[in-house]
Scaffold this motif. Structure first.
Motif, PDB file in Angstrom:
ATOM      1  N   ALA A  97       0.874  -1.174   0.000  1.00 55.95           N
ATOM      2  CA  ALA A  97       0.000   0.000   0.000  1.00 55.95           C
ATOM      3  C   ALA A  97       0.908   1.220   0.000  1.00 55.95           C
ATOM      4  CB  ALA A  97      -0.900  -0.011   1.226  1.00 55.95           C
ATOM      5  N   VAL A  98       0.869   1.997  -1.079  1.00 62.76           N
ATOM      6  CA  VAL A  98       1.848   3.063  -1.293  1.00 62.76           C
ATOM      7  C   VAL A  98       1.169   4.420  -1.320  1.00 62.76           C
ATOM      8  CG1 VAL A  98       3.660   3.935  -2.812  1.00 62.76           C
ATOM      9  CG2 VAL A  98       3.217   1.465  -2.681  1.00 62.76           C
ATOM     10  N   ALA A  99       1.575   5.273  -0.397  1.00 62.92           N
ATOM     11  CA  ALA A  99       1.105   6.662  -0.380  1.00 62.92           C
ATOM     12  C   ALA A  99       2.314   7.582  -0.292  1.00 62.92           C
ATOM     13  CB  ALA A  99       0.179   6.898   0.812  1.00 62.92           C
ATOM     14  N   GLY A 100       2.225   8.745  -0.901  1.00 66.30           N
ATOM     15  CA  GLY A 100       3.313   9.710  -0.842  1.00 66.30           C
ATOM     16  C   GLY A 100       4.546   9.245  -1.588  1.00 66.30           C
ATOM     17  N   LEU A 101       5.708   9.607  -1.065  1.00 63.50           N
ATOM     18  CA  LEU A 101       6.969   9.324  -1.744  1.00 63.50           C
ATOM     19  C   LEU A 101       7.291   7.832  -1.769  1.00 63.50           C
ATOM     20  CD1 LEU A 101       9.289  12.138  -0.299  1.00 63.50           C
ATOM     21  CD2 LEU A 101       8.211  12.067  -2.558  1.00 63.50           C
ATOM     22  N   ALA A 102       7.739   7.371  -2.928  1.00 63.52           N
ATOM     23  CA  ALA A 102       8.268   6.015  -3.092  1.00 63.52           C
ATOM     24  C   ALA A 102       9.511   6.163  -3.965  1.00 63.52           C
ATOM     25  CB  ALA A 102       7.246   5.094  -3.733  1.00 63.52           C
ATOM     26  N   ILE A 103      10.660   6.331  -3.324  1.00 66.40           N
ATOM     27  CA  ILE A 103      11.902   6.676  -4.012  1.00 66.40           C
ATOM     28  C   ILE A 103      12.883   5.510  -3.938  1.00 66.40           C
ATOM     29  CG2 ILE A 103      13.775   8.362  -4.181  1.00 66.40           C
ATOM     30  CD1 ILE A 103      11.007   9.564  -4.571  1.00 66.40           C
ATOM     31  N   GLY A 104      13.631   5.280  -5.013  1.00 67.21           N
ATOM     32  CA  GLY A 104      14.660   4.252  -5.007  1.00 67.21           C
ATOM     33  C   GLY A 104      14.086   2.884  -4.679  1.00 67.21           C
ATOM     34  N   ILE A 105      14.577   2.272  -3.608  1.00 64.36           N
ATOM     35  CA  ILE A 105      14.084   0.971  -3.184  1.00 64.36           C
ATOM     36  C   ILE A 105      12.594   1.032  -2.852  1.00 64.36           C
ATOM     37  CG2 ILE A 105      14.703   1.341  -0.757  1.00 64.36           C
ATOM     38  CD1 ILE A 105      14.965  -2.009  -2.652  1.00 64.36           C
ATOM     39  N   GLY A 106      12.092   2.225  -2.549  1.00 63.96           N
ATOM     40  CA  GLY A 106      10.661   2.408  -2.328  1.00 63.96           C
ATOM     41  C   GLY A 106       9.837   2.124  -3.566  1.00 63.96           C
TER      42      GLY A 106
END
Length: 246
Positions: A97-106
């Motif tokens: 469940a992804v909200a906001g920043l998802a950077i690199g390994i995110g």
């Protein structure tokens, strides 16, 4: 308060990244906790599904660079490396469940998840080349296989960010929903998976990944060799130094 919180309920292991002061950037201790959580989930027949989430405004800002730079060689004992291989070989379904920043390994970790749900405020980016680095987590094969070479090059070579709508259109996420509804949607999907025959779900996942598993593991290994070399290069050191000065 732990930077990784865990709760088991109705056959679902909910793992929450909880380091708000660093935008859920992953340090080595968090990688160790994540790896241990997945290992325990794999061994526990009562755990049927893993649900991975961050906060309502940040999934993960990626690696904690300062911590990562002091973490030593990227070998089999390195916490980040252990997590990557554990994630790539995990046999039970993982929902993100992804909200906001998802950077690199995110972002790259999502390529290993089976279902991904995003809030409409989600923002994705894999800024490896801007830092003088190369892709990781098997993303150099998983992303082009998912979205096609040209679009993968756009996001891995140029490091350009993209929004939730773009992620949905390219197939990285299954559904985009409002931030307030995200957690409930992901939980309902996890419950649905957990209600299905576990052997059938796990066999189906194994079959879905059968043709790509070996290639993914080989790619992770090849990426790590290049990543290690680039990490100690002059360009990378200069880029990271500039990053810390911002």
């Amino acid at each position: 308060m732990s930077e990784i919180s865990q709760r088991i309920e109705q056959g679902i292991l909910r793992i929450t990244l909880n380091r708000p002061e660093k935008k859920n950037a992953l340090n080595q201790q968090m990688y160790l906790q994540l790896t241990t959580a997945l290992q325990q989930a794999a061994a526990d027949d009562k755990i049927l599904v893993v649900l991975l989430q961050g906060s309502t405004d940040c999934f993960s800002a990626g690696n904690d660079l300062q911590d990562f730079l002091g973490s030593g060689e990227l070998n089999s004992q390195h916490p980040t490396v252990q997590f990557l291989y554990q994630l790539a070989q995990f046999e039970k379904p993982i929902i993100a469940a992804v909200a906001g920043l998802a950077i690199g390994i995110g972002t790259t970790a999502l390529l290993h998840c089976d279902l991904v749900y995003a809030a409409d405020n989600a923002r994705f980016q894999m800024p490896f080349t801007p830092l003088g680095l190369c892709p990781e987590a098997g993303s150099s094969v998983l992303l082009p296989n998912l979205v096609g070479y040209q679009r993968a090059a756009q996001y891995l070579l140029l490091g350009e960010p993209f929004c939730a709508a773009d992620a949905l259109q390219m197939g990285l996420v299954n559904q985009v929903i409002s931030t307030g509804e995200l957690e409930q949607l992901a939980w309902q999907k996890a419950l649905k998976l957990a209600s299905l025959p576990a052997s059938a779900v796990q066999s189906s996942k194994a079959l879905l990944k059968r043709s790509s598993k070996t290639l993914t593991l080989d790619t992770i290994a090849a990426e790590l060799v290049q990543f290690q070399a680039l990490l100690h290069g002059v360009e990378c050191q200069q880029r990271i130094a500039a990053f810390f000065k911002r």
